[in-house]
Design an enzyme around this catalytic site. Structure first.
Site, PDB file in Angstrom:
ATOM      1  N   GLU A 265      21.707 -22.763  26.477  1.00 21.56           N
ATOM      2  CA  GLU A 265      22.239 -21.403  26.366  1.00 21.56           C
ATOM      3  C   GLU A 265      22.059 -20.989  24.915  1.00 21.56           C
ATOM      4  O   GLU A 265      22.548 -21.682  24.012  1.00 21.56           O
ATOM      5  CB  GLU A 265      23.711 -21.359  26.763  1.00 21.56           C
ATOM      6  N   CYS A 302      29.358 -15.822  23.108  1.00 23.92           N
ATOM      7  CA  CYS A 302      28.002 -15.611  23.615  1.00 23.92           C
ATOM      8  C   CYS A 302      27.929 -14.382  24.509  1.00 23.92           C
ATOM      9  O   CYS A 302      26.839 -13.913  24.828  1.00 23.92           O
ATOM     10  CB  CYS A 302      27.510 -16.847  24.362  1.00 23.92           C
TER      11      CYS A 302
END
Length: 525
Positions: A265, A302
């Site tokens: 990620e 994020c």
């Protein structure tokens, strides 16, 4: 509990021999003890050897034993008490309430995976019975299940010292799949990592599992990480961090004689689309809620909303004005590390100095050693479309508003977006048809599409997708949050015409474990 500054390899405490690291209190700049000497290739070799030896036994543990192990880890983490929260606060600058919530999430997802393991659906068992008399060709008995890939390397994240770190989602899902885990702890919070690592170590011992089921390594720079990913015994990687770091690991993994999957990620700016009727009806409230999401945790999520897209006009002008006012009133917050603070300053500096971008507002200046001063910018769609660098993630409380001439230009912007973790739509009833025309584009760009909410905050549950096309993640077919994360670390195996005594217990006649199986095309519950 005393922190020793040691690597944890199996059940042993090991002194590193490479370059040492110390945590730094980002609020004060103070260097924290103890010192953690980094691991070398020798420690990587030892941890991988232990993990490989553990896999044979660990991946065949019963569903109940594995579930109990995950629950025991959660209990051991909770048993650390306030020491864990206090150390994490010192190493990250995050407030107590945030870290207590993150501890709850960490233990909650361990217990979620325990329930997933017990249910056994992840095994995806399929049985096609033998048909010896079938014409023109007989069929052999065929039985399929999923097994763990093998030892997994997990890289702790900077922004979630608990939920995406030593015993976070990657570790929990890999252990649930039957894979031993070697964690490379993040250099920003080694003390927090050691405390949690010792909790996992205790759980391994309490559950009488092979000691190589878990190890924890430290190291500055990329050497130890590259050595881990290069080791032939590692069969998959879980990573949360920068695009540069994730891409480097992907290249290493693909250059091996046996390439392996890297579930990374990496980068997302999480666009927010403001549809005309919603903007007209509640622009003021949207602006205030947007800034609340933008500044939460100094924007170090994020899923932080780094882009806002709408058709220009009076309503958008009012939104930008209200958002700018909220940004100006926002207090600075401490950023996680000196390097994150430096990268944020460089990112907002690029936007401030760009001739294509106009600064709308900046938040209050901070007094901590590494403060995040919130920033809001605006640009035109034509400038955004002509400058790919305006899509670069600025990790922190910074966002860019894109003014489009019409809905067709909104679509053009959407088509040019890179892969994202999330895309948000703010819509009213009058926007449904407009949103419907946009949705097919957005589905190709993000792993999660949400309406009339904000992307910060990721629910740990069965339906969640925390992933997306590159560069949001390295593999858009997977998720790093939610119960489906277990499938990253599994592969199918088919057993053809094996005698009953050789079959895995879960595939034997009579369904001895009582889990869901597909038998001759019909679901057996």
């Amino acid at each position: 509990m005393t922190m020793m500054g040691k690597l944890l390899i199996g059940q042993s405490d090991v002194s590193g021999s490479a370059k040492p690291i110390n945590a730094i209190n980002p609020a004060t700049g103070e260097t924290l003890e103890p010192t953690y000497a980094g691991g070398s290739k020798a420690e990587v070799e030892s941890a991988c050897e232990f993990a490989e030896a553990a896999f044979t036994t660990y991946h065949e543990t019963t569903l109940e034993d594995r579930a109990v192990f995950l629950e025991t880890i959660a209990s051991e983490i909770e048993g650390i008490g306030n020491q864990l929260i206090e150390r994490a606060m010192a190493e990250t600058g995050l407030p107590q309430a945030r870290l207590e919530g993150e501890r709850g999430r960490t233990c909650g997802q361990l217990r979620l995976f325990a329930s997933v393991v017990r249910a056994g659906e992840w095994l995806d068992m399929r049985i096609d019975s033998a048909m010896p008399d079938r014409q023109p060709m007989p069929r052999a008995d065929l039985r399929q299940r999923h097994i763990g890939l093998g030892p997994v390397a997990v890289f702790g994240a900077s922004n979630f010292p608990l939920a995406f770190s030593v015993a976070g989602g990657d570790t929990a899902s890999a252990l649930a799949a039957g894979c031993p885990v070697i964690v490379k702890g993040h250099s920003a919070h080694p003390g927090t990592s050691e405390l949690v690592g010792r909790a996992v170590q205790r759980a391994v011992k309490a559950c009488n599992l092979p000691e190589g089921t878990f190890s924890l390594l430290f190291g500055s720079g990329r050497e130890i990480g590259q050595a881990l990913v290069s080791d032939a015994r590692i069969q998959a990687v879980g990573f949360t961090g920068s695009r540069g770091g994730g891409t480097a690991l992907m290249k290493t993994a693909q250059a091996r004689p046996q390439p392996i999957p890297v579930y990374a990620e990496m980068s997302s700016i999480n666009p927010v689309f403001l549809m005309p009727e919603a903007l007209k009806a509640r622009g003021q409230q949207l602006a205030e809620d947007f800034v609340t999401s933008l500044t939460m945790g100094a924007g170090q999520f994020c899923t932080n909303p780094g882009l806002v897209i709408a058709v220009k006009g009076t309503e958008l002008d009012d939104f930008v004005e209200a958002a700018g006012k909220a940004v100006k009133g926002s207090a600075a917050q401490t950023m996680l590390t000196p390097s994150i603070h430096k990268a944020y300053e460089q990112g907002v500096g690029r936007l401030t100095n760009s001739s294509r971008v106009k600064e709308v507002a900046r938040g209050q200046a901070g007094e901590s050693a590494h403060p995040c001063q919130a920033m809001l910018f605006v640009t035109s769609a034509s400038d955004f479309l002509s400058d790919p660098e305006l899509q670069d993630e600025v990790f922190g409380s910074s966002s860019l508003v894109i003014e489009c001439s019409d809905q067709e230009e909104v679509k053009q912007v959407a088509r040019q977006l890179e892969g994202q973790l999330t895309i948000t739509l703010h819509i009213d009833d009058g926007d449904i048809e407009t949103a419907k025309a946009l949705l097919p584009i957005l589905e190709r760009k993000a792993g999660r599409i949400l309406a009339n909410g904000w992307p910060t905050g990721v629910e740990v549950c069965h339906a969640m997708v925390h992933g997306g096309p590159y560069p949001a993640t390295s593999d858009s077919r997977s998720t790093s949050v939610g119960s489906a994360a277990i499938y990253r670390f599994l592969r199918p195996v088919c057993y053809q015409a094996l005698p009953e005594r050789l079959l895995p217990e879960v595939l034997k006649d009579g369904n001895p474990l009582g889990v869901s199986r597909l038998v001759d095309g019909k679901r057996e519950l």
